[in-house]
Design a protein around this motif. Structure first.
Motif, PDB file in Angstrom:
ATOM      1  N   GLY A   1      69.774  -9.940  32.383  1.00 22.12           N
ATOM      2  CA  GLY A   1      70.103 -10.955  32.462  1.00 22.12           C
ATOM      3  C   GLY A   1      71.205 -11.107  33.619  1.00 22.12           C
ATOM      4  O   GLY A   1      71.106 -12.315  34.485  1.00 22.12           O
ATOM      5  N   GLU A   2      72.182 -10.303  33.710  1.00 21.42           N
ATOM      6  CA  GLU A   2      72.957 -10.422  34.537  1.00 21.42           C
ATOM      7  C   GLU A   2      72.522 -10.185  36.054  1.00 21.42           C
ATOM      8  O   GLU A   2      72.654 -10.659  37.083  1.00 21.42           O
ATOM      9  CB  GLU A   2      74.062  -9.300  34.470  1.00 21.42           C
ATOM     10  CG  GLU A   2      75.148  -9.626  33.270  1.00 21.42           C
ATOM     11  CD  GLU A   2      75.856  -8.344  32.874  1.00 21.42           C
ATOM     12  OE1 GLU A   2      75.922  -7.421  33.494  1.00 21.42           O
ATOM     13  OE2 GLU A   2      76.800  -8.499  31.936  1.00 21.42           O
ATOM     14  N   LYS A   3      71.176  -9.203  36.240  1.00 23.71           N
ATOM     15  CA  LYS A   3      70.751  -8.958  37.259  1.00 23.71           C
ATOM     16  C   LYS A   3      69.905 -10.175  37.711  1.00 23.71           C
ATOM     17  O   LYS A   3      69.730 -10.417  39.055  1.00 23.71           O
ATOM     18  CB  LYS A   3      69.594  -7.638  37.049  1.00 23.71           C
ATOM     19  CG  LYS A   3      70.272  -6.377  37.184  1.00 23.71           C
ATOM     20  CD  LYS A   3      70.610  -6.125  38.530  1.00 23.71           C
ATOM     21  CE  LYS A   3      71.100  -4.572  38.680  1.00 23.71           C
ATOM     22  NZ  LYS A   3      71.566  -4.130  40.170  1.00 23.71           N
ATOM     23  N   ILE A   4      69.354 -10.855  36.986  1.00 22.15           N
ATOM     24  CA  ILE A   4      68.480 -12.063  37.259  1.00 22.15           C
ATOM     25  C   ILE A   4      69.294 -13.250  37.140  1.00 22.15           C
ATOM     26  O   ILE A   4      68.639 -14.426  37.482  1.00 22.15           O
ATOM     27  CB  ILE A   4      67.120 -12.003  36.521  1.00 22.15           C
ATOM     28  CG1 ILE A   4      67.469 -12.270  35.044  1.00 22.15           C
ATOM     29  CG2 ILE A   4      66.571 -10.610  36.823  1.00 22.15           C
ATOM     30  CD1 ILE A   4      66.199 -12.436  34.219  1.00 22.15           C
ATOM     31  N   GLN A   5      70.482 -13.147  37.058  1.00 20.07           N
ATOM     32  CA  GLN A   5      71.276 -14.337  36.834  1.00 20.07           C
ATOM     33  C   GLN A   5      70.698 -15.579  35.802  1.00 20.07           C
ATOM     34  O   GLN A   5      70.589 -16.689  36.177  1.00 20.07           O
ATOM     35  CB  GLN A   5      71.449 -15.012  38.276  1.00 20.07           C
ATOM     36  CG  GLN A   5      72.442 -14.302  39.015  1.00 20.07           C
ATOM     37  CD  GLN A   5      72.577 -14.973  40.534  1.00 20.07           C
ATOM     38  OE1 GLN A   5      71.659 -15.612  40.942  1.00 20.07           O
ATOM     39  NE2 GLN A   5      73.794 -14.615  41.085  1.00 20.07           N
ATOM     40  N   SER A   6      70.270 -15.027  34.537  1.00 22.52           N
ATOM     41  CA  SER A   6      69.863 -15.791  33.533  1.00 22.52           C
ATOM     42  C   SER A   6      70.241 -15.572  32.296  1.00 22.52           C
ATOM     43  O   SER A   6      71.076 -14.375  32.174  1.00 22.52           O
ATOM     44  CB  SER A   6      68.189 -15.536  33.658  1.00 22.52           C
ATOM     45  OG  SER A   6      67.767 -16.303  32.630  1.00 22.52           O
ATOM     46  N   ASN A   7      70.459 -16.293  31.232  1.00 19.03           N
ATOM     47  CA  ASN A   7      71.200 -15.806  29.945  1.00 19.03           C
ATOM     48  C   ASN A   7      70.136 -14.640  29.286  1.00 19.03           C
ATOM     49  O   ASN A   7      68.857 -14.637  29.522  1.00 19.03           O
ATOM     50  CB  ASN A   7      71.166 -17.091  28.880  1.00 19.03           C
ATOM     51  CG  ASN A   7      71.899 -18.257  29.644  1.00 19.03           C
ATOM     52  OD1 ASN A   7      73.046 -17.843  30.073  1.00 19.03           O
ATOM     53  ND2 ASN A   7      71.544 -19.335  29.505  1.00 19.03           N
ATOM     54  N   GLU A   8      70.814 -13.927  28.455  1.00 19.27           N
ATOM     55  CA  GLU A   8      70.360 -12.993  27.699  1.00 19.27           C
ATOM     56  C   GLU A   8      69.092 -13.480  26.633  1.00 19.27           C
ATOM     57  O   GLU A   8      68.054 -13.134  26.467  1.00 19.27           O
ATOM     58  CB  GLU A   8      71.161 -11.919  27.005  1.00 19.27           C
ATOM     59  CG  GLU A   8      70.736 -11.149  26.154  1.00 19.27           C
ATOM     60  CD  GLU A   8      72.003 -10.421  25.517  1.00 19.27           C
ATOM     61  OE1 GLU A   8      71.587  -9.337  24.680  1.00 19.27           O
ATOM     62  OE2 GLU A   8      72.891 -10.560  25.577  1.00 19.27           O
ATOM     63  N   SER A   9      69.658 -14.824  26.260  1.00 19.82           N
ATOM     64  CA  SER A   9      68.679 -15.243  25.240  1.00 19.82           C
ATOM     65  C   SER A   9      67.202 -15.914  25.786  1.00 19.82           C
ATOM     66  O   SER A   9      66.124 -15.834  25.327  1.00 19.82           O
ATOM     67  CB  SER A   9      69.272 -16.600  24.508  1.00 19.82           C
ATOM     68  OG  SER A   9      69.610 -17.487  25.624  1.00 19.82           O
ATOM     69  N   SER A  10      67.175 -16.084  27.349  1.00 22.40           N
ATOM     70  CA  SER A  10      65.935 -16.541  27.874  1.00 22.40           C
ATOM     71  C   SER A  10      65.214 -15.378  27.844  1.00 22.40           C
ATOM     72  O   SER A  10      63.844 -15.499  27.982  1.00 22.40           O
ATOM     73  CB  SER A  10      66.343 -16.979  29.472  1.00 22.40           C
ATOM     74  OG  SER A  10      66.796 -16.048  30.115  1.00 22.40           O
ATOM     75  N   ILE A  11      65.564 -14.230  27.933  1.00 20.44           N
ATOM     76  CA  ILE A  11      64.772 -12.844  27.933  1.00 20.44           C
ATOM     77  C   ILE A  11      64.010 -12.779  26.493  1.00 20.44           C
ATOM     78  O   ILE A  11      63.036 -12.276  26.440  1.00 20.44           O
ATOM     79  CB  ILE A  11      65.481 -11.609  28.258  1.00 20.44           C
ATOM     80  CG1 ILE A  11      66.114 -11.872  29.880  1.00 20.44           C
ATOM     81  CG2 ILE A  11      64.727 -10.321  28.231  1.00 20.44           C
ATOM     82  CD1 ILE A  11      67.039 -10.709  30.092  1.00 20.44           C
ATOM     83  N   TYR A  12      64.859 -13.027  25.640  1.00 19.66           N
ATOM     84  CA  TYR A  12      64.267 -13.042  24.100  1.00 19.66           C
ATOM     85  C   TYR A  12      63.054 -13.948  23.837  1.00 19.66           C
ATOM     86  O   TYR A  12      62.353 -13.839  22.953  1.00 19.66           O
ATOM     87  CB  TYR A  12      65.619 -13.240  23.122  1.00 19.66           C
ATOM     88  CG  TYR A  12      66.240 -11.625  22.798  1.00 19.66           C
ATOM     89  CD1 TYR A  12      65.789 -10.731  22.270  1.00 19.66           C
ATOM     90  CD2 TYR A  12      67.633 -11.750  23.663  1.00 19.66           C
ATOM     91  CE1 TYR A  12      66.488  -9.723  22.117  1.00 19.66           C
ATOM     92  CE2 TYR A  12      68.293 -10.643  23.380  1.00 19.66           C
ATOM     93  CZ  TYR A  12      67.601  -9.599  22.628  1.00 19.66           C
ATOM     94  OH  TYR A  12      68.471  -8.492  22.281  1.00 19.66           O
ATOM     95  N   ARG A  13      63.063 -14.975  24.767  1.00 13.58           N
ATOM     96  CA  ARG A  13      61.981 -15.906  24.499  1.00 13.58           C
ATOM     97  C   ARG A  13      60.651 -15.278  25.016  1.00 13.58           C
ATOM     98  O   ARG A  13      59.480 -15.685  24.493  1.00 13.58           O
ATOM     99  CB  ARG A  13      62.190 -17.076  25.603  1.00 13.58           C
ATOM    100  CG  ARG A  13      63.563 -18.054  24.919  1.00 13.58           C
ATOM    101  CD  ARG A  13      63.526 -19.226  25.663  1.00 13.58           C
ATOM    102  NE  ARG A  13      64.554 -20.050  25.314  1.00 13.58           N
ATOM    103  CZ  ARG A  13      65.608 -19.973  26.124  1.00 13.58           C
ATOM    104  NH1 ARG A  13      65.713 -19.761  27.220  1.00 13.58           N
ATOM    105  NH2 ARG A  13      66.893 -20.942  25.771  1.00 13.58           N
TER     106      ARG A  13
END
Length: 223
Positions: A52-64
């Motif tokens: 998430g830090e790499k792609i500048q997105s929330n960790e929760s967005s990856i869990y989607r």
């Protein structure tokens, strides 16, 4: 062949993801950068928080998209073997000579992988390095039998089964076609791993000899 591959859609078992990453820009970004990050730091150190830090997105967005990093690795592995299966199909189509067909198949599964520019968000060369180092972690688990029942390894087995069929076409009387085919696929990954980390015990460190080695092996074994 690259032009033909560009027109094909690789499908992955839908049970490996929550939301298909190929359907959105964020999903493709997750796939692209997960490959780069796993290659950079290894699967053990890899987390969705770091991604998430790499792609500048929330960790929760990856869990989607993925419920766990294990499912993500299974997804990447399934995608890779699907891509290899397409390459196998094109490399062996319209070839009548059984030994030539098998030789072509061996080249596909043993050669050094280069990036396919037609898949812009996936670097197959780097993904191949992940498969070499991390693929066994997808099935050396307590859940392997249950996940196998769910079809998570069908594409990998399909690649091996294609080679089994080709071995049987060369020599129908050979009793160990399954063992030979799986040994070629797994042995190739192991030899590439040795090239990177234990160069003193593989000839692959001296030259790109792996396809030649396995073609020599199958000819001496089957003919």
């Amino acid at each position: 062949m690259d032009n033909l591959l560009a027109n094909l859609n690789i499908t992955v078992n839908e049970n490996l993801y929550v939301k298909n990453p190929e359907t959105t820009d964020l999903g493709k970004k997750i796939i692209e950068h997960s490959i780069l990050l796993i290659h950079e730091i290894g699967f053990e150190a890899f987390t969705f928080k770091k991604l998430g830090e790499k792609i500048q997105s929330n960790e929760s967005s990856i869990y989607r998209y993925f419920e766990s990093k294990h499912k993500l690795l299974l997804y990447l592995s399934s995608w890779y073997w699907s891509w290899i299966e397409y390459k196998l199909a094109f490399a062996t189509t319209n070839i009548s000579d059984p030994i030539e067909k098998l030789s072509n198949a061996i080249i596909v599964v043993t050669e050094e992988i280069k990036d396919d520019i037609s898949t812009r968000h996936i670097n197959e060369s780097i993904l191949n390095k992940i498969i070499i180092c991390e693929f066994t972690k997808t099935f050396l688990t307590k859940e392997v039998d249950e996940e196998n029942k769910k079809g998570f390894f069908l594409v990998y087995q399909s690649v091996v089964n294609r080679i089994i069929t080709m071995i049987e076409e060369v020599n129908p009387n050979y009793k160990y076609a399954k063992t030979l085919a799986s040994s070629i696929v797994e042995g190739s990954l192991h030899q590439h791993y040795l090239k990177e980390h234990f160069q003193n015990i593989t000839n692959l460190s001296e030259s790109n000899c792996l396809p030649a080695f396995y073609i020599d092996l199958i000819k001496k074994t089957l003919l």
